[in-house]
Scaffold this motif. Structure first.
Motif, PDB file in Angstrom:
ATOM      1  N   PRO A   8      28.564  32.192  21.205  1.00 53.64           N
ATOM      2  CA  PRO A   8      29.492  31.604  22.199  1.00 53.64           C
ATOM      3  C   PRO A   8      30.407  31.160  21.319  1.00 53.64           C
ATOM      4  O   PRO A   8      29.835  30.438  20.476  1.00 53.64           O
ATOM      5  CB  PRO A   8      28.887  30.653  23.445  1.00 53.64           C
ATOM      6  N   SER A  10      32.661  27.777  20.567  1.00 58.66           N
ATOM      7  CA  SER A  10      32.467  27.164  20.634  1.00 58.66           C
ATOM      8  C   SER A  10      33.480  26.495  20.225  1.00 58.66           C
ATOM      9  O   SER A  10      34.795  26.304  19.872  1.00 58.66           O
ATOM     10  CB  SER A  10      31.422  26.154  20.800  1.00 58.66           C
ATOM     11  N   THR A  33      39.800  30.761  24.717  1.00 54.58           N
ATOM     12  CA  THR A  33      39.421  28.977  25.180  1.00 54.58           C
ATOM     13  C   THR A  33      40.395  29.073  26.944  1.00 54.58           C
ATOM     14  O   THR A  33      39.509  28.625  27.024  1.00 54.58           O
ATOM     15  CB  THR A  33      39.567  28.041  24.335  1.00 54.58           C
ATOM     16  N   MET A  36      38.193  31.139  29.491  1.00 53.44           N
ATOM     17  CA  MET A  36      37.130  31.129  29.107  1.00 53.44           C
ATOM     18  C   MET A  36      37.173  29.847  30.206  1.00 53.44           C
ATOM     19  O   MET A  36      36.033  29.317  30.750  1.00 53.44           O
ATOM     20  CB  MET A  36      36.659  30.323  27.857  1.00 53.44           C
ATOM     21  N   ARG A  39      37.617  30.860  33.268  1.00 51.48           N
ATOM     22  CA  ARG A  39      36.330  31.369  33.645  1.00 51.48           C
ATOM     23  C   ARG A  39      35.804  32.619  34.033  1.00 51.48           C
ATOM     24  O   ARG A  39      35.673  33.475  34.827  1.00 51.48           O
ATOM     25  CB  ARG A  39      35.371  31.059  35.074  1.00 51.48           C
ATOM     26  N   THR A  41      36.204  34.923  31.312  1.00 58.07           N
ATOM     27  CA  THR A  41      35.914  35.791  29.851  1.00 58.07           C
ATOM     28  C   THR A  41      35.070  35.214  29.275  1.00 58.07           C
ATOM     29  O   THR A  41      35.163  33.317  29.776  1.00 58.07           O
ATOM     30  CB  THR A  41      37.204  36.220  29.363  1.00 58.07           C
ATOM     31  N   SER A  42      34.338  35.542  28.868  1.00 61.73           N
ATOM     32  CA  SER A  42      33.470  34.354  27.850  1.00 61.73           C
ATOM     33  C   SER A  42      33.619  35.570  26.676  1.00 61.73           C
ATOM     34  O   SER A  42      33.433  36.295  26.123  1.00 61.73           O
ATOM     35  CB  SER A  42      31.721  35.101  28.310  1.00 61.73           C
ATOM     36  N   CYS A  43      33.579  34.550  25.565  1.00 62.88           N
ATOM     37  CA  CYS A  43      33.971  34.985  24.230  1.00 62.88           C
ATOM     38  C   CYS A  43      32.888  35.160  23.028  1.00 62.88           C
ATOM     39  O   CYS A  43      31.878  33.307  23.233  1.00 62.88           O
ATOM     40  CB  CYS A  43      34.861  34.164  22.990  1.00 62.88           C
ATOM     41  N   PHE A  44      32.245  36.259  22.336  1.00 70.98           N
ATOM     42  CA  PHE A  44      31.069  35.589  21.438  1.00 70.98           C
ATOM     43  C   PHE A  44      31.711  35.628  20.293  1.00 70.98           C
ATOM     44  O   PHE A  44      32.107  36.775  19.877  1.00 70.98           O
ATOM     45  CB  PHE A  44      30.051  36.278  21.454  1.00 70.98           C
ATOM     46  N   THR A  59      35.151  40.243  23.620  1.00 74.41           N
ATOM     47  CA  THR A  59      34.593  39.052  25.214  1.00 74.41           C
ATOM     48  C   THR A  59      34.281  39.763  25.890  1.00 74.41           C
ATOM     49  O   THR A  59      34.234  41.237  25.873  1.00 74.41           O
ATOM     50  CB  THR A  59      36.154  38.916  25.421  1.00 74.41           C
ATOM     51  N   SER A  61      33.901  40.217  30.894  1.00 69.76           N
ATOM     52  CA  SER A  61      34.233  39.688  31.790  1.00 69.76           C
ATOM     53  C   SER A  61      33.416  40.376  33.128  1.00 69.76           C
ATOM     54  O   SER A  61      33.025  41.185  32.010  1.00 69.76           O
ATOM     55  CB  SER A  61      35.295  39.882  32.207  1.00 69.76           C
ATOM     56  N   ARG A 114      23.544  41.407  25.977  1.00 68.37           N
ATOM     57  CA  ARG A 114      23.812  40.159  26.584  1.00 68.37           C
ATOM     58  C   ARG A 114      24.063  40.889  28.019  1.00 68.37           C
ATOM     59  O   ARG A 114      23.866  40.187  29.185  1.00 68.37           O
ATOM     60  CB  ARG A 114      25.673  39.558  26.213  1.00 68.37           C
TER      61      ARG A 114
END
Length: 161
Positions: A8, A10, A33, A36, A39, A41-44, A59, A61, A114
């Motif tokens: 993820p 950070s 960011t 994120m 809330r 999307t998530s980013c890896f 990303t 979602s 994921r």
């Protein structure tokens, strides 16, 4: 190809990341960011294990697609709800220094894994192909077009769907 760790996003240093498409670079440096924190999307990120440089990102979602837009083969296996839950792959990007090393495929596989194992269930992984080259990339991995939006592609998360 150096070994990569996919984790993820950070406090990674994104200042030198460049894929060659300014809108994707700017999103990664300035916007992701915020998305994120909201809330949405998530980013890896793929980190070059040798040099600790960011080599790529994607990303994910949550989303939904209209049941009537799905191909008949998928529709018949689903409950008759108006919307079907999906995981949306928003962006999949590789830094210029790592392109051509199959990192895009590794990031796609990680996104699929994921999305397949989250506790909130999704029927499929959905992506909007940016152009013909991106569409061809996703199709090589089994994605197919569906619905009324031509660049939209789908890959069911469960085998046999």
């Amino acid at each position: 190809m150096p070994p990569f760790v996919i984790e993820p996003l950070s406090n990674h240093d994104r200042a030198n990341f460049s894929c060659g498409v300014e809108s994707l670079d700017a999103y990664f440096r300035k916007q992701v960011t915020q998305d994120m924190r909201r809330r949405v999307t998530s980013c890896f990120v793929a980190v070059d294990d040798e040099g600790k440089r960011l080599a790529g990102y994607y990303t994910l979602s949550a989303g939904g697609v209209v049941l009537t837009d799905l191909p008949e083969a998928q529709k018949k296996r689903l409950p008759l709800y108006p919307l079907v839950p999906v995981a949306r792959l928003g962006r999949l990007v590789v830094d210029k220094n790592y392109q051509g090393q199959k990192l895009g495929a590794a990031l796609l596989w990680d996104a699929f894994e994921r999305a397949s194992h989250v506790e909130l269930l999704a029927f499929a992984l959905i992506v909007d192909a940016k152009d013909a080259k991106a569409k061809a990339f996703y199709e090589r991995f089994g994605f197919f077009s569906f619905g009324s939006t031509p660049p939209q592609l789908m890959l069911p998360l469960k085998k046999g769907q």
